[in-house]
Write a protein that holds these residues in place. Structure first.
Motif, PDB file in Angstrom:
ATOM      1  N   ALA A 138       0.922  -1.172  -0.094  1.00  0.00           N
ATOM      2  CA  ALA A 138      -0.173   0.018  -0.062  1.00  0.00           C
ATOM      3  C   ALA A 138       1.056   1.143  -0.013  1.00  0.00           C
ATOM      4  O   ALA A 138       2.144   1.134   0.092  1.00  0.00           O
ATOM      5  CB  ALA A 138      -1.052  -0.078   1.200  1.00  0.00           C
ATOM      6  N   PHE A 139       0.195   2.369  -0.038  1.00  0.00           N
ATOM      7  CA  PHE A 139       0.814   3.641   0.175  1.00  0.00           C
ATOM      8  C   PHE A 139       1.230   3.996   1.697  1.00  0.00           C
ATOM      9  O   PHE A 139       0.039   3.735   2.337  1.00  0.00           O
ATOM     10  CB  PHE A 139       0.131   4.911  -0.617  1.00  0.00           C
ATOM     11  N   GLU A 140       2.063   4.373   1.958  1.00  0.00           N
ATOM     12  CA  GLU A 140       2.508   4.325   3.489  1.00  0.00           C
ATOM     13  C   GLU A 140       2.737   5.693   3.713  1.00  0.00           C
ATOM     14  O   GLU A 140       3.723   6.591   3.135  1.00  0.00           O
ATOM     15  CB  GLU A 140       3.714   3.428   3.819  1.00  0.00           C
ATOM     16  N   MET A 141       2.182   5.957   5.009  1.00  0.00           N
ATOM     17  CA  MET A 141       2.658   7.415   5.779  1.00  0.00           C
ATOM     18  C   MET A 141       3.749   6.911   6.993  1.00  0.00           C
ATOM     19  O   MET A 141       3.181   6.092   7.660  1.00  0.00           O
ATOM     20  CB  MET A 141       1.700   8.261   6.372  1.00  0.00           C
ATOM     21  N   PRO A 142       4.832   7.277   6.940  1.00  0.00           N
ATOM     22  CA  PRO A 142       5.917   7.102   8.130  1.00  0.00           C
ATOM     23  C   PRO A 142       5.288   7.684   9.509  1.00  0.00           C
ATOM     24  O   PRO A 142       4.441   8.492   9.472  1.00  0.00           O
ATOM     25  CB  PRO A 142       6.912   7.532   7.839  1.00  0.00           C
ATOM     26  N   PRO A 143       5.687   7.188  10.515  1.00  0.00           N
ATOM     27  CA  PRO A 143       5.161   8.013  11.792  1.00  0.00           C
ATOM     28  C   PRO A 143       5.343   9.429  11.891  1.00  0.00           C
ATOM     29  O   PRO A 143       6.746  10.032  11.473  1.00  0.00           O
ATOM     30  CB  PRO A 143       6.153   7.215  12.768  1.00  0.00           C
ATOM     31  N   THR A 144       4.450  10.292  11.837  1.00  0.00           N
ATOM     32  CA  THR A 144       4.705  11.631  11.768  1.00  0.00           C
ATOM     33  C   THR A 144       4.106  12.126  12.993  1.00  0.00           C
ATOM     34  O   THR A 144       2.816  11.808  13.477  1.00  0.00           O
ATOM     35  CB  THR A 144       3.851  12.056  10.565  1.00  0.00           C
ATOM     36  N   PRO A 145       4.627  13.302  13.307  1.00  0.00           N
ATOM     37  CA  PRO A 145       4.055  13.934  14.830  1.00  0.00           C
ATOM     38  C   PRO A 145       2.790  15.082  14.385  1.00  0.00           C
ATOM     39  O   PRO A 145       2.727  15.422  13.489  1.00  0.00           O
ATOM     40  CB  PRO A 145       5.139  14.868  15.258  1.00  0.00           C
ATOM     41  N   GLY A 146       2.069  15.036  15.586  1.00  0.00           N
ATOM     42  CA  GLY A 146       1.072  15.903  15.878  1.00  0.00           C
ATOM     43  C   GLY A 146       0.912  16.318  17.283  1.00  0.00           C
ATOM     44  O   GLY A 146       1.459  15.597  18.172  1.00  0.00           O
ATOM     45  N   VAL A 147       0.172  17.203  17.449  1.00  0.00           N
ATOM     46  CA  VAL A 147       0.163  17.566  19.012  1.00  0.00           C
ATOM     47  C   VAL A 147      -1.480  17.942  19.294  1.00  0.00           C
ATOM     48  O   VAL A 147      -2.144  18.317  18.525  1.00  0.00           O
ATOM     49  CB  VAL A 147       0.796  19.076  19.039  1.00  0.00           C
ATOM     50  N   ALA A 148      -1.950  17.062  20.622  1.00  0.00           N
ATOM     51  CA  ALA A 148      -3.138  17.158  21.011  1.00  0.00           C
ATOM     52  C   ALA A 148      -3.212  18.176  22.453  1.00  0.00           C
ATOM     53  O   ALA A 148      -2.167  18.131  23.109  1.00  0.00           O
ATOM     54  CB  ALA A 148      -3.760  15.965  21.300  1.00  0.00           C
ATOM     55  N   HIS A 149      -4.206  18.872  22.769  1.00  0.00           N
ATOM     56  CA  HIS A 149      -4.052  19.594  23.982  1.00  0.00           C
ATOM     57  C   HIS A 149      -5.319  19.116  24.782  1.00  0.00           C
ATOM     58  O   HIS A 149      -6.286  18.767  24.279  1.00  0.00           O
ATOM     59  CB  HIS A 149      -4.462  21.163  23.628  1.00  0.00           C
ATOM     60  N   LEU A 150      -4.914  18.953  26.031  1.00  0.00           N
ATOM     61  CA  LEU A 150      -5.723  18.479  27.149  1.00  0.00           C
ATOM     62  C   LEU A 150      -5.816  19.607  28.116  1.00  0.00           C
ATOM     63  O   LEU A 150      -5.230  20.104  28.622  1.00  0.00           O
ATOM     64  CB  LEU A 150      -5.085  17.303  28.063  1.00  0.00           C
ATOM     65  N   SER A 151      -7.373  19.810  28.299  1.00  0.00           N
ATOM     66  CA  SER A 151      -7.751  20.860  29.268  1.00  0.00           C
ATOM     67  C   SER A 151      -8.806  19.807  30.358  1.00  0.00           C
ATOM     68  O   SER A 151      -9.775  19.295  30.029  1.00  0.00           O
ATOM     69  CB  SER A 151      -8.649  21.994  28.446  1.00  0.00           C
ATOM     70  N   VAL A 152      -8.371  20.099  31.834  1.00  0.00           N
ATOM     71  CA  VAL A 152      -8.958  19.314  32.701  1.00  0.00           C
ATOM     72  C   VAL A 152      -8.670  19.908  34.075  1.00  0.00           C
ATOM     73  O   VAL A 152      -7.628  20.276  34.322  1.00  0.00           O
ATOM     74  CB  VAL A 152      -8.669  17.857  32.788  1.00  0.00           C
ATOM     75  N   GLU A 153      -9.770  19.919  35.092  1.00  0.00           N
ATOM     76  CA  GLU A 153      -9.658  20.382  36.416  1.00  0.00           C
ATOM     77  C   GLU A 153      -9.324  19.172  37.374  1.00  0.00           C
ATOM     78  O   GLU A 153      -9.697  18.081  37.371  1.00  0.00           O
ATOM     79  CB  GLU A 153     -10.954  21.101  36.731  1.00  0.00           C
ATOM     80  N   VAL A 154      -7.992  19.333  38.072  1.00  0.00           N
ATOM     81  CA  VAL A 154      -7.707  18.251  39.033  1.00  0.00           C
ATOM     82  C   VAL A 154      -7.271  19.050  40.251  1.00  0.00           C
ATOM     83  O   VAL A 154      -7.267  20.262  40.497  1.00  0.00           O
ATOM     84  CB  VAL A 154      -6.411  17.597  38.340  1.00  0.00           C
ATOM     85  N   PHE A 166       2.055  13.518  19.789  1.00  0.00           N
ATOM     86  CA  PHE A 166       1.871  11.724  19.317  1.00  0.00           C
ATOM     87  C   PHE A 166       2.448  11.848  17.901  1.00  0.00           C
ATOM     88  O   PHE A 166       2.936  12.627  17.364  1.00  0.00           O
ATOM     89  CB  PHE A 166       0.370  11.812  19.563  1.00  0.00           C
ATOM     90  N   GLN A 167       2.096  10.282  17.610  1.00  0.00           N
ATOM     91  CA  GLN A 167       2.745  10.178  16.233  1.00  0.00           C
ATOM     92  C   GLN A 167       1.874   9.066  15.544  1.00  0.00           C
ATOM     93  O   GLN A 167       1.150   8.419  16.357  1.00  0.00           O
ATOM     94  CB  GLN A 167       4.167   9.440  16.187  1.00  0.00           C
ATOM     95  N   VAL A 168       1.575   9.281  14.140  1.00  0.00           N
ATOM     96  CA  VAL A 168       0.563   8.460  13.758  1.00  0.00           C
ATOM     97  C   VAL A 168       1.470   7.843  12.424  1.00  0.00           C
ATOM     98  O   VAL A 168       1.916   8.768  11.699  1.00  0.00           O
ATOM     99  CB  VAL A 168      -0.544   9.264  13.065  1.00  0.00           C
ATOM    100  N   ALA A 169       1.155   6.736  12.132  1.00  0.00           N
ATOM    101  CA  ALA A 169       1.488   6.103  10.684  1.00  0.00           C
ATOM    102  C   ALA A 169       0.248   5.485  10.306  1.00  0.00           C
ATOM    103  O   ALA A 169      -0.464   4.845  10.824  1.00  0.00           O
ATOM    104  CB  ALA A 169       2.757   5.254  11.032  1.00  0.00           C
ATOM    105  N   LEU A 170       0.457   5.272   9.009  1.00  0.00           N
ATOM    106  CA  LEU A 170      -1.019   4.848   8.468  1.00  0.00           C
ATOM    107  C   LEU A 170      -0.492   4.014   6.944  1.00  0.00           C
ATOM    108  O   LEU A 170       0.659   4.385   6.397  1.00  0.00           O
ATOM    109  CB  LEU A 170      -2.064   5.595   8.044  1.00  0.00           C
TER     110      LEU A 170
END
Length: 348
Positions: free
Chosen positions: A296-312, A329-333
Motif C-alpha cells: 500500500a501507500f505508506e505514511m511514516p510515523p508523523t508527529p502531531g500535537v493534542a491539547h488536554l484541558s481538565v480540572e484536577v 503523538f505520532q501517527v503512521a498509516l
C-alpha cells in the motif's frame, strides 16, 4: 486464281520461322519481366520494406498479418508466454513513433533460397540497422515470389504497473490483471506481457484523479523483449483525501472525554484527582505524506500535537487547578484505493 490449298502450300518456311521466333521472343520477354518483378516488386527487400511501411502508416492489423509475424502456440511456449497472451497492443493509435527514412542496405541470398535483408531506419531519435531473415513460401499464381519472416519481428513488452493495475499506452487504457485470477488479482504491483509490433516506439503512462505516472517512452526493436515500469504515485487529491480522513479520525478521538481515548494515538496519565471531564483538542494535525510500500501507500510515523484541558486536585495538598497541557503523538498509516474508487486508510 489458285485454290485455298494452293495458297497455303505457298506459305514460306521463313514465315513459320518468324512466327516461332516472335513467340520465343515474347516468351523470353515475359520471363525477363517476371524475373524483374521477382527481383523488385516481389523481392525479399520489397517484402521487408512493405512491412515497415505498414507500421509507418499505422496499419498495425495488416502488419501483424504479414506472413511470419504472428506467433503460434509453439512460439509462445518457447518464449515462456501463455497461449492467451494479450494482443491488445496490436491495433492502430497505439504506436507513438514508427520507422522512418527506411533504406535497404543489404540483401544477401542464401543457397536454400532464404535472404538476409538489412534495413536502416530512424526510430524516434535513433538510427537503427536491423537484419531480417526471410524465406520463400508458395509463389503467387505459381510464378510470383512470396515471402515470410523466418524469425518473427514481433516484440514482447513486459509491463509492470507499479502500485496500480492500470496503465495507458497510446489511446488505450489497459488493466494488467485482465488475464489473471485468484491471489494474483490483489497484488499491489502487477506485471503482464503484451505482444507488440516492432520496430516501433510506445509511450506508457497513467493519470487519474488519485494516481499519476510519468510518461515512459519505450523503443521496441524487432524480436526483442523490453520491459517498462509505469510507476503510479499519489496525486495531491489522493493525499488530500487521506488527510481529511486522518483529521476526522483525530477529531473523533478528541470528542472522547476521557484521559485515554479508546483506539487513539494520544492520552494522558494523571496521578491527581480528576474533577472535570477531560477536554481534548487537536493543536497540530500530522501532515500526510505518502510513498509506495510493499502492499500500500505508506505514511511514516508523523508527529502531531493534542491539547488536554481538565480540572484536577492535588492529592498531596488538596490544591485545585486547571491543567492545560500539550501532548505530542505520532501517527503512521497505510492507504489504498478500493475497487469502488474509495480510499481505505489503516492506522499502524
Amino acid at each position: 486464281m489458285g485454290s485455298t490449298a494452293e495458297r497455303s502450300a505457298r506459305v514460306s518456311p521463313l514465315s513459320v520461322v518468324g512466327w516461332v521466333g516472335l513467340a520465343a521472343l515474347l516468351a523470353s520477354g515475359f520471363l525477363a519481366a517476371l524475373g524483374g518483378l521477382n527481383q523488385t516488386l516481389y523481392g525479399a527487400s520489397s517484402f521487408v520494406t512493405r512491412y515497415l511501411e505498414l507500421i509507418a502508416d499505422d496499419d498495425i492489423a495488416l502488419a501483424a498479418a504479414t506472413p511470419g509475424v504472428s506467433l503460434d502456440q509453439a512460439d509462445l511456449a518457447a518464449l515462456g508466454l501463455p497461449a492467451d497472451v494479450s494482443t491488445a497492443l496490436l491495433r492502430s493509435t497505439v504506436v507513438s513513433a514508427a520507422p522512418e527514412s527506411v533504406q535497404i542496405t543489404a540483401d544477401v541470398a542464401h543457397e536454400d533460397g532464404s535472404h538476409t535483408v538489412t534495413a536502416s531506419y530512424r526510430l524516434g531519435t535513433a538510427i537503427i540497422d536491423t537484419e531480417f531473415e526471410v524465406r520463400p513460401i508458395a509463389p503467387l499464381y505459381g510464378v510470383l515470389n512470396r515471402w515470410e519472416f523466418a524469425v518473427s519481428p514481433m516484440a514482447v513488452i513486459d509491463v509492470t504497473a507499479a502500485h496500480n493495475p492500470f496503465f495507458q499506452v497510446g489511446a488505450l487504457n489497459l488493466d494488467t490483471r485482465a488475464r489473471k485470477s485468484g491471489d494474483d488479482l490483489t497484488a499491489f504491483s502487477q506485471t503482464a506481457p503484451y505482444l507488440a509490433i516492432a520496430p516501433a516506439v510506445y509511450e506508457f503512462s497513467y493519470e487519474s484523479a488519485l494516481l499519476i505516472a510519468q510518461t515512459v517512452e519505450l523503443p521496441a526493436e524487432p524480436s526483442s523483449r523490453p520491459s517498462v515500469t509505469v510507476d503510479a504515485q499519489p496525486t495531491p487529491e489522493f493525499v488530500s483525501r487521506v488527510q481529511t480522513q486522518l483529521d476526522a479520525y483525530l477529531d473523533g478521538c478528541a470528542t472522547q472525554q476521557v484521559l485515554q481515548p479508546t483506539s487513539c494515538p494520544f492520552g494522558e496519565e494523571i496521578s491527581d484527582r480528576v474533577l472535570s471531564a477531560p477536554q481534548w483538542s487537536i493543536v497540530s494535525y500530522p501532515t500526510v505524506t505518502l510513498s509506495a510500500g510493499e502492499t500500500a501507500f505508506e505514511m511514516p510515523p508523523t508527529p502531531g500535537v493534542a491539547h488536554l484541558s481538565v480540572e484536577v486536585q492535588s492529592l498531596f495538598d488538596g490544591e485545585v487547578q486547571q491543567l492545560e497541557t500539550d501532548e505530542t503523538f505520532q501517527v503512521a498509516l497505510d492507504a489504498s484505493i478500493q475497487p469502488d474508487g474509495s480510499i481505505s486508510v489503516q492506522l499502524k
